[in-house]
Design a protein around this motif. Structure first.
Motif, PDB file in Angstrom:
ATOM      1  N   ASN A  64       0.833  -1.205   0.000  1.00 24.70           N
ATOM      2  CA  ASN A  64       0.000   0.000   0.000  1.00 24.70           C
ATOM      3  C   ASN A  64       0.866   1.253   0.000  1.00 24.70           C
ATOM      4  O   ASN A  64       0.608   2.219  -0.730  1.00 24.70           O
ATOM      5  CB  ASN A  64      -0.932  -0.019   1.218  1.00 24.70           C
ATOM      6  N   MET A  65       1.925   1.240   0.799  1.00 25.97           N
ATOM      7  CA  MET A  65       2.843   2.383   0.843  1.00 25.97           C
ATOM      8  C   MET A  65       3.505   2.614  -0.505  1.00 25.97           C
ATOM      9  O   MET A  65       3.594   3.755  -0.982  1.00 25.97           O
ATOM     10  CB  MET A  65       3.919   2.150   1.919  1.00 25.97           C
ATOM     11  N   LYS A 102       4.063   5.871  -5.339  1.00 20.82           N
ATOM     12  CA  LYS A 102       4.153   6.005  -6.793  1.00 20.82           C
ATOM     13  C   LYS A 102       3.436   7.262  -7.287  1.00 20.82           C
ATOM     14  O   LYS A 102       3.720   7.751  -8.377  1.00 20.82           O
ATOM     15  CB  LYS A 102       3.611   4.748  -7.465  1.00 20.82           C
ATOM     16  N   LEU A 103       2.526   7.805  -6.483  1.00 24.03           N
ATOM     17  CA  LEU A 103       1.914   9.096  -6.819  1.00 24.03           C
ATOM     18  C   LEU A 103       2.979  10.188  -6.788  1.00 24.03           C
ATOM     19  O   LEU A 103       3.018  11.076  -7.644  1.00 24.03           O
ATOM     20  CB  LEU A 103       0.795   9.434  -5.830  1.00 24.03           C
ATOM     21  N   LEU A 151      15.848  -6.699  -3.902  1.00 25.92           N
ATOM     22  CA  LEU A 151      15.328  -5.341  -4.023  1.00 25.92           C
ATOM     23  C   LEU A 151      15.135  -4.956  -5.491  1.00 25.92           C
ATOM     24  O   LEU A 151      14.182  -4.245  -5.826  1.00 25.92           O
ATOM     25  CB  LEU A 151      16.261  -4.352  -3.320  1.00 25.92           C
ATOM     26  N   LYS A 152      16.014  -5.436  -6.341  1.00 21.98           N
ATOM     27  CA  LYS A 152      15.869  -5.163  -7.772  1.00 21.98           C
ATOM     28  C   LYS A 152      14.604  -5.832  -8.304  1.00 21.98           C
ATOM     29  O   LYS A 152      13.831  -5.225  -9.065  1.00 21.98           O
ATOM     30  CB  LYS A 152      17.095  -5.666  -8.530  1.00 21.98           C
ATOM     31  N   ASP A 153      14.376  -7.084  -7.884  1.00 21.85           N
ATOM     32  CA  ASP A 153      13.162  -7.801  -8.286  1.00 21.85           C
ATOM     33  C   ASP A 153      11.919  -7.073  -7.771  1.00 21.85           C
ATOM     34  O   ASP A 153      10.910  -6.980  -8.476  1.00 21.85           O
ATOM     35  CB  ASP A 153      13.186  -9.235  -7.762  1.00 21.85           C
ATOM     36  N   LYS A 190       9.022  -5.617  -9.986  1.00 25.43           N
ATOM     37  CA  LYS A 190       7.662  -6.124  -9.770  1.00 25.43           C
ATOM     38  C   LYS A 190       6.663  -4.978  -9.654  1.00 25.43           C
ATOM     39  O   LYS A 190       5.533  -5.061 -10.145  1.00 25.43           O
ATOM     40  CB  LYS A 190       7.632  -6.975  -8.502  1.00 25.43           C
ATOM     41  N   HIS A 191       7.080  -3.898  -9.011  1.00 23.02           N
ATOM     42  CA  HIS A 191       6.192  -2.755  -8.805  1.00 23.02           C
ATOM     43  C   HIS A 191       6.287  -1.727  -9.934  1.00 23.02           C
ATOM     44  O   HIS A 191       5.748  -0.625  -9.812  1.00 23.02           O
ATOM     45  CB  HIS A 191       6.469  -2.109  -7.448  1.00 23.02           C
TER      46      HIS A 191
END
Length: 215
Positions: free
Chosen positions: A91-92, A97-98, A126-128, A132-133
């Protein structure tokens, strides 16, 4: 006579309203873990706000060493996440991303997401996670490193656990939804709930105000 009194009264009301409006447009400084806001000019802050983000050195998702130097004279936003988190972290990230969308191409705004399980979150993980996001911002770094150093920085520099900043056992698990805004002089300017989109909108507003008064 009455007209002069009316004019003076009107002027006082106008000045009070103008003062309130100006104050609402200020971004406060924070000097202590209780996050008591201090509305100060830049000159006053240089004398009265002595708390700053301390030196650090970690590695990011690309296995590059990232130090505090990257934040020199730049605004940065700090968050604390871990890749296996199934509750607040997704959620964070979604809400952050906004902010990312607004400043993705702005070299004066940097996002730093520190892993709170660095013994698990390698650079590769962390790269994955970043992939992913669907995060492509080169100025958004996901950081890992020594656990004690990350936890100490989070609590003592960023006051990430708010009023508990100096008192928590360094070994106790750090899990917070707080996102911290820091200006180009490494002074804390805001704390936000990363699970709330409304807080992210306020974060964007505050960034723009700082930029307006700095750059």
């Amino acid at each position: 006579m009455l007209q002069n009194v009316f004019l003076r009264s009107s002027l006082i009301v106008f000045l009070l309203l103008f003062s309130c409006r100006q104050k609402k447009q200020d971004v406060p400084y924070y000097n202590t873990p209780d996050f008591e806001p201090q509305f100060l000019s830049k000159e006053e802050a240089s004398d009265k706000i002595n708390h700053t983000i301390q030196h650090f050195s970690f590695v990011d998702q690309d296995n590059r060493v990232i130090t505090d130097k990257i934040t020199d004279h730049k605004i940065h936003i700090a968050s604390f996440i871990f890749t296996s988190c199934g509750s607040i972290c997704p959620n964070m990230i979604r809400n952050l991303k906004l902010v990312d969308r607004k400043y993705k191409n702005d070299p004066d705004v940097i996002l730093l997401s520190f892993s709170v399980t660095p013994w698990i979150d390698t650079s590769e993980k962390l790269k994955d996670f970043k992939t992913k996001h669907k995060i492509t911002n080169a100025n958004w770094h996901f950081l890992t490193g020594n656990k004690n150093e990350i936890y100490s920085l989070a609590r003592k520099s960023y006051f990430a656990e708010e009023a508990l900043g100096f008192t928590r056992d360094s070994a106790e698990f750090l899990h917070t939804e707080h996102i911290i805004l820091v200006d180009g002089q490494r002074k804390i300017r805001g704390i936000y709930n990363g699970t709330l989109q409304s807080d992210m909108q306020q974060l964007i507003t505050d960034i723009d105000l700082i930029k307006k008064n700095t750059f």
